[in-house]
Design an enzyme around this catalytic site. Sequence first.
Site, mmCIF file in Angstrom:
data_model
loop_
_atom_site.group_PDB
_atom_site.id
_atom_site.type_symbol
_atom_site.label_atom_id
_atom_site.label_comp_id
_atom_site.label_asym_id
_atom_site.label_seq_id
_atom_site.Cartn_x
_atom_site.Cartn_y
_atom_site.Cartn_z
ATOM 1 N N TRP A 1 -5.918 30.786 15.407
ATOM 2 C CA TRP A 1 -4.781 31.356 16.137
ATOM 3 C C TRP A 1 -3.832 30.285 16.667
ATOM 4 O O TRP A 1 -2.768 30.593 17.187
ATOM 5 C CB TRP A 1 -5.282 32.249 17.290
ATOM 6 C CG TRP A 1 -6.071 33.449 16.838
ATOM 7 C CD1 TRP A 1 -6.403 33.795 15.548
ATOM 8 C CD2 TRP A 1 -6.633 34.471 17.677
ATOM 9 N NE1 TRP A 1 -7.133 34.965 15.535
ATOM 10 C CE2 TRP A 1 -7.295 35.405 16.827
ATOM 11 C CE3 TRP A 1 -6.654 34.703 19.052
ATOM 12 C CZ2 TRP A 1 -7.953 36.530 17.312
ATOM 13 C CZ3 TRP A 1 -7.315 35.826 19.540
ATOM 14 C CH2 TRP A 1 -7.955 36.732 18.679
ATOM 15 N N HIS B 1 -8.096 19.240 12.117
ATOM 16 C CA HIS B 1 -6.942 19.962 11.574
ATOM 17 C C HIS B 1 -5.766 18.986 11.431
ATOM 18 O O HIS B 1 -5.598 18.087 12.256
ATOM 19 C CB HIS B 1 -6.576 21.121 12.503
ATOM 20 C CG HIS B 1 -5.600 22.069 11.883
ATOM 21 N ND1 HIS B 1 -4.247 21.790 11.817
ATOM 22 C CD2 HIS B 1 -5.775 23.254 11.273
ATOM 23 C CE1 HIS B 1 -3.645 22.796 11.190
ATOM 24 N NE2 HIS B 1 -4.540 23.694 10.846
ATOM 25 N N GLU C 1 -6.643 22.053 3.377
ATOM 26 C CA GLU C 1 -5.361 22.554 3.854
ATOM 27 C C GLU C 1 -4.251 21.566 3.495
ATOM 28 O O GLU C 1 -4.016 20.606 4.234
ATOM 29 C CB GLU C 1 -5.398 22.741 5.374
ATOM 30 C CG GLU C 1 -6.419 23.754 5.853
ATOM 31 C CD GLU C 1 -6.004 24.409 7.162
ATOM 32 O OE1 GLU C 1 -6.011 25.653 7.210
ATOM 33 O OE2 GLU C 1 -5.633 23.702 8.111
ATOM 34 N N GLY D 1 -3.847 30.740 9.330
ATOM 35 C CA GLY D 1 -3.069 30.524 10.540
ATOM 36 C C GLY D 1 -2.245 31.759 10.881
ATOM 37 O O GLY D 1 -2.770 32.763 11.373
ATOM 38 N N GLY D 2 -0.958 31.713 10.577
ATOM 39 C CA GLY D 2 -0.010 32.767 10.955
ATOM 40 C C GLY D 2 -0.496 34.188 10.681
ATOM 41 O O GLY D 2 -0.398 35.063 11.553
HETATM 42 P P1 13P Z 1 -0.778 29.061 8.006
HETATM 43 O O1 13P Z 1 -1.727 30.109 7.484
HETATM 44 O O2 13P Z 1 0.073 29.566 9.144
HETATM 45 O O3 13P Z 1 -0.021 28.387 6.925
HETATM 46 O O4 13P Z 1 -1.700 27.924 8.700
HETATM 47 C C1 13P Z 1 -2.769 27.423 7.987
HETATM 48 C C2 13P Z 1 -3.586 26.637 8.934
HETATM 49 O O5 13P Z 1 -3.190 25.580 9.382
HETATM 50 C C3 13P Z 1 -4.898 27.181 9.330
HETATM 51 O O6 13P Z 1 -5.648 26.234 10.010
#
Ligand code: 13P
Length: 254
Positions: free
Chosen positions: A11, A96, A168, A235-236
């Site tokens: 989140w 991260h 990522e 994430g989003g």
């Molecule tokens: P998004 O899904 O917003 O691109 O972010 C990915 C993320 O950094 C998850 O840790």
Amino acid sequence: MGRRKFIAGNWKMNTSRESAVQLARQLAAHLGRVEDVDIALCPPACYLLAVHEEIAGTRLALGAQNMHHEKSGAFTGEVSPVMLCDCHCTHVIIGHSERRQFFGEDDELVNRKIIAALSHNLNPIVCVGESLDQRESGKTMEVVGTQLRHALVGVRPEQLRDVTIAYEPIWAIGTGRVASPEQAEQVHAHLRSVLTSMYGADLSMVIRIQYGGSVKGDNAAGILAQPNVDGALVGGASLKAEEFIAIVLAGVPA
Ligand code: 13P
């Protein structure tokens, strides 16, 4: 291959107490009994307990987004692994790219945190990923391989089972520019080969490697169908119940 998919929602620094509780409640209602996929929610540290209350007794696990590697002490503003356990966390995201980029975390610190997490029985989700520059100059495999090797220094084979890797690519985070399933698979296969060289084939085959970067309800299935993609770090889209639910359901085996 028998690796159960693992979908985690990061989140980040979003939600309020009220919206965090609301989101956790909706997810608990819709996903709390999903058996074939592992799921973790990683809210901001100050909402861990409130989210725990909503998901306690369901199959949803609780994760933190970061931690300090010491148990306690004069580290103003930091949260320790003991504190995370005390707040019912079973998982913690480590390294991260936003931590690396904005808070100066390097491979050595990431490694210390992983060792500390494991010694407190927290399951680390270890993030690696290349920048756009690095990708365009053909350095992706070298960058992620180096990050992974450094991250796991001193991690014993019997501890590796508790580790999840998250690939990522920085250029795909929050940009809407998702890696293609083939691009993800290529890097995941490489990461698994690095694990094989460090720990042997048997162990490397049970370690889960999540993909993260603009995963949404409508692109999750293609990515999750790749043989070496064992889940997603979202994430989003993890902030919207219906999107996150769709992603999890895309991970349910046919
Ligand atoms: P998004 O899904 O917003 O691109 O972010 C990915 C993320 O950094 C998850 O840790």
